[in-house]
Design an enzyme around this catalytic site. Structure first.
Site, PDB file in Angstrom:
ATOM      1  N   SER A 144      26.488  63.062   4.346  1.00 23.34           N
ATOM      2  CA  SER A 144      26.280  62.492   5.375  1.00 23.34           C
ATOM      3  C   SER A 144      26.694  60.717   5.148  1.00 23.34           C
ATOM      4  CB  SER A 144      25.001  62.510   5.557  1.00 23.34           C
ATOM      5  OG  SER A 144      24.566  61.183   6.301  1.00 23.34           O
ATOM      6  N   LYS A 170      30.335  64.239   6.486  1.00 28.48           N
ATOM      7  CA  LYS A 170      29.745  64.097   8.314  1.00 28.48           C
ATOM      8  C   LYS A 170      28.922  62.615   7.912  1.00 28.48           C
ATOM      9  CE  LYS A 170      24.729  63.376   8.979  1.00 28.48           C
ATOM     10  NZ  LYS A 170      23.436  64.255   9.028  1.00 28.48           N
ATOM     11  N   LYS A 172      28.666  58.957  10.418  1.00 28.31           N
ATOM     12  CA  LYS A 172      27.367  58.666  11.263  1.00 28.31           C
ATOM     13  C   LYS A 172      28.606  57.986  12.643  1.00 28.31           C
ATOM     14  CE  LYS A 172      23.173  59.618   9.059  1.00 28.31           C
ATOM     15  NZ  LYS A 172      22.306  60.375   9.851  1.00 28.31           N
ATOM     16  N   ASP A 197      27.206  62.661  13.466  1.00 27.30           N
ATOM     17  CA  ASP A 197      25.659  62.512  13.526  1.00 27.30           C
ATOM     18  C   ASP A 197      25.338  60.927  14.315  1.00 27.30           C
ATOM     19  OD1 ASP A 197      22.820  62.363  13.657  1.00 27.30           O
ATOM     20  OD2 ASP A 197      22.282  62.990  11.078  1.00 27.30           O
ATOM     21  N   ASN A 199      22.534  60.269  15.645  1.00 25.42           N
ATOM     22  CA  ASN A 199      20.611  59.936  15.709  1.00 25.42           C
ATOM     23  C   ASN A 199      20.646  59.321  16.804  1.00 25.42           C
ATOM     24  OD1 ASN A 199      21.843  59.344  12.095  1.00 25.42           O
ATOM     25  ND2 ASN A 199      19.982  60.624  13.180  1.00 25.42           N
ATOM     26  N   GLU A 222      26.430  66.283  15.779  1.00 26.85           N
ATOM     27  CA  GLU A 222      24.660  66.428  15.849  1.00 26.85           C
ATOM     28  C   GLU A 222      23.600  64.857  16.973  1.00 26.85           C
ATOM     29  OE1 GLU A 222      23.910  65.857  12.109  1.00 26.85           O
ATOM     30  OE2 GLU A 222      21.688  65.258  11.673  1.00 26.85           O
ATOM     31  N   ASP A 247      19.272  68.562  15.657  1.00 24.99           N
ATOM     32  CA  ASP A 247      18.249  67.419  14.183  1.00 24.99           C
ATOM     33  C   ASP A 247      17.135  66.868  15.216  1.00 24.99           C
ATOM     34  OD1 ASP A 247      16.993  66.486  12.222  1.00 24.99           O
ATOM     35  OD2 ASP A 247      18.836  64.623  11.600  1.00 24.99           O
ATOM     36  N   LYS A 271      15.242  70.332   9.102  1.00 25.92           N
ATOM     37  CA  LYS A 271      14.880  69.549   7.761  1.00 25.92           C
ATOM     38  C   LYS A 271      12.961  69.984   7.941  1.00 25.92           C
ATOM     39  CE  LYS A 271      17.478  65.402   8.652  1.00 25.92           C
ATOM     40  NZ  LYS A 271      17.501  64.430   9.551  1.00 25.92           N
ATOM     41  N   GLY A 299      19.227  66.202   5.800  1.00 27.34           N
ATOM     42  CA  GLY A 299      18.570  65.519   4.462  1.00 27.34           C
ATOM     43  C   GLY A 299      17.787  63.890   4.875  1.00 27.34           C
ATOM     44  N   ILE A 301      17.671  61.917   2.711  1.00 23.84           N
ATOM     45  CA  ILE A 301      17.463  61.108   1.586  1.00 23.84           C
ATOM     46  C   ILE A 301      16.488  60.922   0.666  1.00 23.84           C
ATOM     47  CG2 ILE A 301      18.190  58.513   0.736  1.00 23.84           C
ATOM     48  CD1 ILE A 301      18.593  57.435   3.405  1.00 23.84           C
TER      49      ILE A 301
HETATM   50  O1  OSB Z   1      19.733  62.406  10.816  1.00 23.25           O
HETATM   51  O2  OSB Z   1      20.254  63.570   9.259  1.00 23.25           O
HETATM   52  C1  OSB Z   1      20.002  62.230   9.757  1.00 23.25           C
HETATM   53  C2  OSB Z   1      19.358  60.288   6.782  1.00 23.25           C
HETATM   54  C3  OSB Z   1      17.833  60.189   7.468  1.00 23.25           C
HETATM   55  C4  OSB Z   1      17.675  59.781   8.415  1.00 23.25           C
HETATM   56  C5  OSB Z   1      17.736  61.246   9.143  1.00 23.25           C
HETATM   57  C6  OSB Z   1      19.414  60.980   8.990  1.00 23.25           C
HETATM   58  C7  OSB Z   1      19.552  61.414   7.382  1.00 23.25           C
HETATM   59  C8  OSB Z   1      20.775  61.409   6.474  1.00 23.25           C
HETATM   60  C9  OSB Z   1      21.112  61.636   5.299  1.00 23.25           C
HETATM   61  O3  OSB Z   1      21.951  61.856   7.704  1.00 23.25           O
HETATM   62  C10 OSB Z   1      21.011  63.179   4.735  1.00 23.25           C
HETATM   63  C11 OSB Z   1      21.047  63.475   3.576  1.00 23.25           C
HETATM   64  O4  OSB Z   1      19.935  62.967   2.882  1.00 23.25           O
HETATM   65  O5  OSB Z   1      21.548  63.319   2.426  1.00 23.25           O
HETATM   66 MG    MG Z   2      20.891  63.720  11.922  1.00 24.27          MG
END
Ligand code: OSB
Ligand code: MG
Length: 377
Positions: A144, A170, A172, A197, A199, A222, A247, A271, A299, A301
């Protein structure tokens, strides 16, 4: 398949919680903000047998979901841990039911359940992957990539991850940083497996922009709309060629089956933290598999604790798309486990030792700890 062989209960003596601040290798920017330090809660279940470890994946502020570190810290001590300690002898499969009277707080519940699960499996010498139903010994590793200064910087960042061997990228996106960023990556690297993604940063009124993404042949988009916008996601999915993946909206197995029934998603990001635990995550895997819906492991992080558990989960048969299961060094120069996850040939190995299959580095753990509390029976 549901868990085939339940784990024996553990005798719970207490829990230790720590807030950790772990520096990131580089700032991570999403549509909701920029992080330079990972604030996370590490859970240790103290039992009559081996200790178990878990991780509460909340962030400092409620920007990704309504959960956040201080809320999880409070609810874990005030409600969730007492409910588990009152039961004294707890099998991992009972934890979710014991915590169910408390509404929400799924990340906090997931971290506690994982610690109980790890303790139970260590006591039996059983690896988490085997327990969850893993069918692979390694999982394809996607990455990501946060929003960068400009599209050229994004291309540089993606080049580095492709050179390292990541098998899926991926990126953002957010309003104003979507079409040009995606076009720059497509132009630079051709037909690599690519997804975006958002968010939750868009509304249905942004349909024209989101439809422009169709020309990039993305694996998926996403979470374009907000957490509660299932009906709007269904309307959007009808208008896009790009598959819609959810997500934030998928907070439980029920939410997942509702989203599928509504046509709000054709792919699901699983997740464990967001859905209240690895056992709920397996249920979502199972229902998606029955419905022929592809899933992948997201994930948050994670430290080496959650990263090990995610690799185990992503090895289940329905995880047919590469997940955000990257190497530890994608985020950290120093992890809190003695053998941080590495990537080889585009894959991360599923740990084979008992429980999580990773050992805590007590010095690193102490170095990153900013607050610690113990709750005993
Ligand atoms: O939306 O997937 C997400 C990290 C923190 C909060 C939300 C997201 C993410 C990531 C990182 O995209 C995913 C990772 O841990 O590699
Ligand atoms: Mg996401």
């Amino acid at each position: 398949m549901p868990i085939a062989h339940a784990a024996a209960p553990v005798d719970l003596e207490g829990f230790e919680l720590r807030v950790l601040h772990i520096p990131l290798v580089s700032p991570f920017t999403t549509s909701f903000g920029t992080e330079t330090v990972r604030e996370v809660i590490v859970v240790r279940a103290l039992t009559a047998g081996p200790d178990g470890w878990g991780e509460i994946v909340t962030q400092e502020l409620p920007l990704y979901s309504s959960e956040y570190t201080r809320g999880a810290w409070d609810v874990a001590q005030r409600c969730l841990i007492p409910a588990l300690l009152d039961a004294r002898t707890v099998a991992p499969e009972q934890a979710a039911d014991l915590l169910d009277p408390f509404v929400g707080h799924r990340m906090a519940k997931a971290g506690l359940e994982l610690a109980v699960l790890d303790a139970a499996l260590r006591a039996e010498g059983r690896p988490l992957g085997e327990y969850l139903g893993a069918v692979r010994d390694r999982v394809p590793s996607g990455v990501s990539v946060g929003i960068q200064r400009d599209p050229a910087a994004l291309v540089d960042a993606v080049a580095g991850y492709l050179d390292a061997g990541y098998v899926r990228i991926k990126i953002k996106i957010k309003p104003g940083r979507d079409i040009d960023d995606t076009a720059a990556v497509r132009d630079a690297f051709g037909s690599i497996p690519l997804q975006v993604d958002a968010n939750s940063a868009y509304a249905l009124a942004d349909l024209d922009t989101l439809a422009e993404l169709d020309r990039f042949d993305l694996l998926l988009i996403e979470q374009p709309l907000r957490e509660d916008d299932l009906v709007d996601h269904a309307a959007l999915a009808q208008r896009l060629r790009t598959p819609v993946c959810l997500d934030e909206s998928i907070t439980s197995a029920k939410a997942a089956s509702d989203a599928l029934a509504l046509g709000a998603a054709s792919v699901i990001n699983i997740k464990a933290g967001r859905v209240g635990g690895y056992l709920e995550a397996v249920q979502i895997h199972d229902l998606c598999r029955d419905a022929g819906v592809p899933v992948w492991c997201g994930g948050m992080i994670e430290t080496g604790i959650g990263r090990a558990a995610n690799a185990a989960l992503a090895a289940l048969p329905g995880f047919t798309l590469p997940g955000d299961v990257s190497a530890s060094d994608r985020f950290y120069t120093r992890d809190i486990v003695t053998e941080p996850a590495v990537m080889r040939d585009g894959h991360v190995a599923v740990p084979t030792g008992p429980g999580l299959g990773v050992e805590i580095d007590p010095v690193a753990l102490d170095d990153f700890t900013v607050e610690r509390v113990e709750v005993r029976r």
